[in-house]
Design a protein around this motif. Structure first.
Motif, PDB file in Angstrom:
ATOM      1  N   GLN A  92      19.105 -19.220 -59.123  1.00  0.00           N
ATOM      2  CA  GLN A  92      19.475 -20.623 -58.990  1.00  0.00           C
ATOM      3  C   GLN A  92      18.832 -21.197 -57.730  1.00  0.00           C
ATOM      4  O   GLN A  92      18.624 -20.485 -56.756  1.00  0.00           O
ATOM      5  N   LYS A  93      18.535 -22.471 -57.776  1.00  0.00           N
ATOM      6  CA  LYS A  93      17.989 -23.162 -56.604  1.00  0.00           C
ATOM      7  C   LYS A  93      19.129 -23.864 -55.880  1.00  0.00           C
ATOM      8  O   LYS A  93      19.964 -24.515 -56.492  1.00  0.00           O
ATOM      9  N   LYS A  94      19.190 -23.704 -54.563  1.00  0.00           N
ATOM     10  CA  LYS A  94      20.192 -24.347 -53.727  1.00  0.00           C
ATOM     11  C   LYS A  94      19.484 -25.015 -52.551  1.00  0.00           C
ATOM     12  O   LYS A  94      18.480 -24.502 -52.052  1.00  0.00           O
ATOM     13  N   THR A  95      20.023 -26.135 -52.106  1.00  0.00           N
ATOM     14  CA  THR A  95      19.464 -26.785 -50.921  1.00  0.00           C
ATOM     15  C   THR A  95      19.808 -25.959 -49.684  1.00  0.00           C
ATOM     16  O   THR A  95      20.717 -25.120 -49.711  1.00  0.00           O
ATOM     17  N   GLU A 106      23.435 -26.440 -48.879  1.00  0.00           N
ATOM     18  CA  GLU A 106      24.335 -25.691 -49.764  1.00  0.00           C
ATOM     19  C   GLU A 106      24.401 -24.219 -49.357  1.00  0.00           C
ATOM     20  O   GLU A 106      25.481 -23.629 -49.300  1.00  0.00           O
ATOM     21  N   LYS A 116      13.217 -22.305 -44.224  1.00  0.00           N
ATOM     22  CA  LYS A 116      12.274 -21.491 -44.988  1.00  0.00           C
ATOM     23  C   LYS A 116      11.780 -20.338 -44.135  1.00  0.00           C
ATOM     24  O   LYS A 116      11.635 -20.459 -42.926  1.00  0.00           O
ATOM     25  N   TRP A 137      14.062 -17.622 -47.328  1.00  0.00           N
ATOM     26  CA  TRP A 137      14.882 -18.461 -46.454  1.00  0.00           C
ATOM     27  C   TRP A 137      15.665 -17.579 -45.506  1.00  0.00           C
ATOM     28  O   TRP A 137      15.835 -16.402 -45.754  1.00  0.00           O
ATOM     29  N   TYR A 191      20.028 -16.657 -55.179  1.00  0.00           N
ATOM     30  CA  TYR A 191      19.636 -18.034 -54.868  1.00  0.00           C
ATOM     31  C   TYR A 191      18.298 -18.119 -54.154  1.00  0.00           C
ATOM     32  O   TYR A 191      18.032 -17.347 -53.248  1.00  0.00           O
ATOM     33  N   ASP A 192      17.481 -19.094 -54.572  1.00  0.00           N
ATOM     34  CA  ASP A 192      16.256 -19.476 -53.880  1.00  0.00           C
ATOM     35  C   ASP A 192      16.506 -20.794 -53.200  1.00  0.00           C
ATOM     36  O   ASP A 192      17.367 -21.578 -53.625  1.00  0.00           O
ATOM     37  N   LEU A 193      15.733 -21.079 -52.169  1.00  0.00           N
ATOM     38  CA  LEU A 193      15.834 -22.348 -51.458  1.00  0.00           C
ATOM     39  C   LEU A 193      15.162 -23.442 -52.274  1.00  0.00           C
ATOM     40  O   LEU A 193      14.007 -23.302 -52.686  1.00  0.00           O
ATOM     41  N   LYS A 194      15.901 -24.507 -52.547  1.00  0.00           N
ATOM     42  CA  LYS A 194      15.365 -25.662 -53.267  1.00  0.00           C
ATOM     43  C   LYS A 194      14.613 -26.511 -52.264  1.00  0.00           C
ATOM     44  O   LYS A 194      15.113 -26.816 -51.197  1.00  0.00           O
ATOM     45  N   GLU A 195      13.394 -26.881 -52.625  1.00  0.00           N
ATOM     46  CA  GLU A 195      12.579 -27.679 -51.691  1.00  0.00           C
ATOM     47  C   GLU A 195      12.631 -29.139 -52.035  1.00  0.00           C
ATOM     48  O   GLU A 195      12.872 -29.568 -53.060  1.00  0.00           O
TER      49      GLU A 195
END
Length: 73
Positions: free
Chosen positions: A8-11, A14, A34, A40, A69-73
């Motif tokens: 999932q992408k998270k800011t 978040e 990042k 991240w 989770y991945d960092l949402k850009e």
């Protein structure tokens, strides 16, 4: 054969909020940025007496969260 599960992408905010909630210590501020090697990374800002312990705990939590989770850009 199924491929790797998509994360999932998270800011950054978040992810920082998730880490701060798991640390559960009042008066800390977590910032996520990042990181070229890890994707991240969290940085904890708090009173000096608790800074090292909270930073170590944040890094442990981040390691667990990076699996989902991945960092949402």
């Amino acid at each position: 054969m199924p491929g790797p599960r998509e994360k999932q992408k998270k800011t950054a905010q978040e992810l920082a909020d998730m880490i701060a909630a798991r640390i559960n210590v009042g008066g800390i501020f977590v910032k996520v940025h990042k990181d070229p090697a890890l994707g991240w990374h969290p940085t904890v800002v708090t009173v000096p007496a608790a800074a090292l312990n909270c930073q170590m705990l944040a890094e442990k939590i981040a390691q667990e969260l990076r699996a989902e989770y991945d960092l949402k850009e």
